[in-house]
Design an enzyme around this catalytic site. Structure first.
Site, PDB file in Angstrom:
ATOM      1  N   ASP A 107      34.891   7.148  51.562  1.00 26.98           N
ATOM      2  CA  ASP A 107      36.039   6.465  52.193  1.00 26.98           C
ATOM      3  C   ASP A 107      35.650   5.079  52.768  1.00 26.98           C
ATOM      4  O   ASP A 107      36.404   4.310  53.226  1.00 26.98           O
ATOM      5  CB  ASP A 107      36.762   7.184  53.300  1.00 26.98           C
ATOM      6  CG  ASP A 107      35.806   7.438  54.309  1.00 26.98           C
ATOM      7  OD1 ASP A 107      34.458   7.289  54.210  1.00 26.98           O
ATOM      8  OD2 ASP A 107      36.258   8.391  55.208  1.00 26.98           O
ATOM      9  N   SER A 108      34.344   4.528  52.483  1.00 24.32           N
ATOM     10  CA  SER A 108      33.889   3.097  52.850  1.00 24.32           C
ATOM     11  C   SER A 108      34.522   2.325  51.760  1.00 24.32           C
ATOM     12  O   SER A 108      34.540   1.010  52.049  1.00 24.32           O
ATOM     13  CB  SER A 108      32.493   3.064  52.706  1.00 24.32           C
ATOM     14  OG  SER A 108      31.983   3.802  51.057  1.00 24.32           O
TER      15      SER A 108
ATOM     16  N   ASP B 210      35.362  11.563  49.081  1.00 22.16           N
ATOM     17  CA  ASP B 210      35.609  11.878  50.566  1.00 22.16           C
ATOM     18  C   ASP B 210      36.946  12.137  50.574  1.00 22.16           C
ATOM     19  O   ASP B 210      38.139  11.574  50.232  1.00 22.16           O
ATOM     20  CB  ASP B 210      35.211  10.518  51.185  1.00 22.16           C
ATOM     21  CG  ASP B 210      33.994  10.418  51.917  1.00 22.16           C
ATOM     22  OD1 ASP B 210      33.515  11.542  52.134  1.00 22.16           O
ATOM     23  OD2 ASP B 210      33.421   9.282  51.993  1.00 22.16           O
TER      24      ASP B 210
ATOM     25  N   LYS C  51      34.007  15.776  49.972  1.00 24.04           N
ATOM     26  CA  LYS C  51      32.862  15.776  51.123  1.00 24.04           C
ATOM     27  C   LYS C  51      34.171  15.659  52.339  1.00 24.04           C
ATOM     28  O   LYS C  51      35.031  14.736  52.351  1.00 24.04           O
ATOM     29  CB  LYS C  51      32.072  14.376  50.899  1.00 24.04           C
ATOM     30  CG  LYS C  51      31.538  14.138  52.096  1.00 24.04           C
ATOM     31  CD  LYS C  51      30.218  13.298  51.808  1.00 24.04           C
ATOM     32  CE  LYS C  51      30.385  11.691  52.138  1.00 24.04           C
ATOM     33  NZ  LYS C  51      30.743  11.429  53.074  1.00 24.04           N
TER      34      LYS C  51
ATOM     35  N   GLU D 227      33.545  15.273  56.931  1.00 24.57           N
ATOM     36  CA  GLU D 227      32.643  14.800  58.055  1.00 24.57           C
ATOM     37  C   GLU D 227      32.980  15.880  59.092  1.00 24.57           C
ATOM     38  O   GLU D 227      34.143  16.367  59.193  1.00 24.57           O
ATOM     39  CB  GLU D 227      32.944  13.576  58.658  1.00 24.57           C
ATOM     40  CG  GLU D 227      32.940  12.315  57.644  1.00 24.57           C
ATOM     41  CD  GLU D 227      33.175  10.948  58.317  1.00 24.57           C
ATOM     42  OE1 GLU D 227      33.258  10.797  59.375  1.00 24.57           O
ATOM     43  OE2 GLU D 227      32.989  10.104  57.400  1.00 24.57           O
TER      44      GLU D 227
ATOM     45  N   GLU E  15      23.542  10.910  58.194  1.00 26.13           N
ATOM     46  CA  GLU E  15      23.580   9.523  58.063  1.00 26.13           C
ATOM     47  C   GLU E  15      23.163   9.171  59.525  1.00 26.13           C
ATOM     48  O   GLU E  15      23.591   9.592  60.588  1.00 26.13           O
ATOM     49  CB  GLU E  15      25.358   9.071  58.039  1.00 26.13           C
ATOM     50  CG  GLU E  15      25.362   7.570  58.232  1.00 26.13           C
ATOM     51  CD  GLU E  15      26.671   6.943  57.714  1.00 26.13           C
ATOM     52  OE1 GLU E  15      27.556   7.921  57.208  1.00 26.13           O
ATOM     53  OE2 GLU E  15      27.009   6.057  57.795  1.00 26.13           O
TER      54      GLU E  15
HETATM   55  O1  KIV Z   1      31.833   6.566  52.749  1.00 25.76           O
HETATM   56  C1  KIV Z   1      30.807   6.493  52.355  1.00 25.76           C
HETATM   57  O2  KIV Z   1      30.370   5.652  51.602  1.00 25.76           O
HETATM   58  C2  KIV Z   1      29.861   7.458  53.039  1.00 25.76           C
HETATM   59  C3  KIV Z   1      28.323   7.158  52.639  1.00 25.76           C
HETATM   60  C4  KIV Z   1      27.994   6.064  53.376  1.00 25.76           C
HETATM   61  C5  KIV Z   1      27.563   8.602  52.880  1.00 25.76           C
HETATM   62  O3  KIV Z   1      30.152   8.418  53.348  1.00 25.76           O
END
Ligand code: KIV
Length: 273
Positions: free
Chosen positions: A53-54, A92, A122, A124, A191
């Site tokens: 989600d980055s 994510d 994934k 959090e 992280e």
């Molecule tokens: O969203 C992302 O890129 C991440 C990584 C930094 C692990 O969760």
């Protein structure tokens, strides 16, 4: 490249990742959000592609990861999946699609898997998301956990500083890692936590840990592609190693193109019909 266990697999799966962890072969993971980048990462034999989600930051320019939607993530993920033959693709779950309501979590995870064709999701958090993890796993969807700096909780923490530096928070993180393993996560991102703590967690659980700013004792590493390639130029935390300076190369190439167009040097005779 040396002859690693992973060099000989046609498709990376959760079983391959677990074997890599058991046999001490480090797992390499990078982010990708589009077809062309994912194709290159897959050709280079990356083990895991994370549709992170980055994307909210590096693709859409938001300050945090919170605004990205499920539809946005599915768009990015399906672009990546169309490019990939070998890598394991993890997507994510965006903010607001799994916290607090495990039925909604299952619905969101099913949409990601059905509409993108990814291999896993994934999310959090620790104990507080375990009910959502149970429900997602009950549909046969592999789940990767994410502890330490969890960017979706930035408004609670107020800073992107290193997490779990005191013993109380470290114990909580260790406990959460054990809970995530117990609930069936196949791997865990750690992280921005102290390297010693990442080592403790990695030794305390039997699933792979993937670190970012967590030292070298985790089972693998992850970086954001745009950061490690020098496309994002302002972001330079200590943990980031830049493998290229693509940002400057792109600016130079574009400047050369502008120059050639304005000087009527491009296209030349050979470049026309
Ligand atoms: O969203 C992302 O890129 C991440 C990584 C930094 C692990 O969760």
């Amino acid at each position: 490249m040396a002859d690693y266990l992973s060099s000989n697999v046609n498709k990376v799966t959760t079983n391959v990742l677990q074997r890599m962890r058991n046999e001490g072969e480090k797992i390499a993971m990078l982010t990708a959000y589009d077809y062309s980048t994912a194709k290159l990462l897959d050709l280079a034999k990356i083990d895991i592609i994370l549709v992170g989600d980055s994307a909210a930051n590096v693709m859409a320019g938001y300050k945090t990861t919170l605004p990205i939607t499920l539809d946005n993530m599915i768009y990015h993920a399906s672009s990546v999946v169309r490019a990939v033959e070998r890598a394991f693709v993890v997507v994510d779950m965006p903010f607001g699609t799994y916290q607090g309501n495990s039925k909604e979590a299952l619905h969101s995870a099913i949409r990601i898997m059905k509409e993108s064709g990814a291999d896993a999701v994934k999310l959090e958090g620790g104990e507080e998301v375990s009910e959502s993890i149970d429900r997602i796993l009950s549909a046969g969807i592999p789940v990767m956990g994410h502890l330490g700096l969890t960017p979706q909780s930035i408004n609670k923490f107020g800073t992107y500083a290193v997490r779990a530096t005191d013993e109380k928070e470290a114990e909580k993180l260790l406990h959460d890692a054990q809970i995530l393993e117990k609930h069936g996560c196949f791997a865990l991102v750690l992280e921005k936590i102290p390297a010693d703590l990442a080592k403790r967690v990695t030794e305390a659980i039997n699933i792979p840990t993937i670190g970012i700013g967590a030292g070298h004792d985790t089972s693998g590493q992850v970086l954001v592609f745009h950061d490690m390639m020098g496309i994002t130029q302002q972001f330079s935390p200590r943990f980031l190693r830049r493998y290229s300076n693509l940002g400057e190369e792109i600016i130079t190439a574009v400047s050369n193109y502008i120059h050639d167009v304005k000087a009527v040097d491009f296209p030349n005779e050979k470049e026309q019909y």
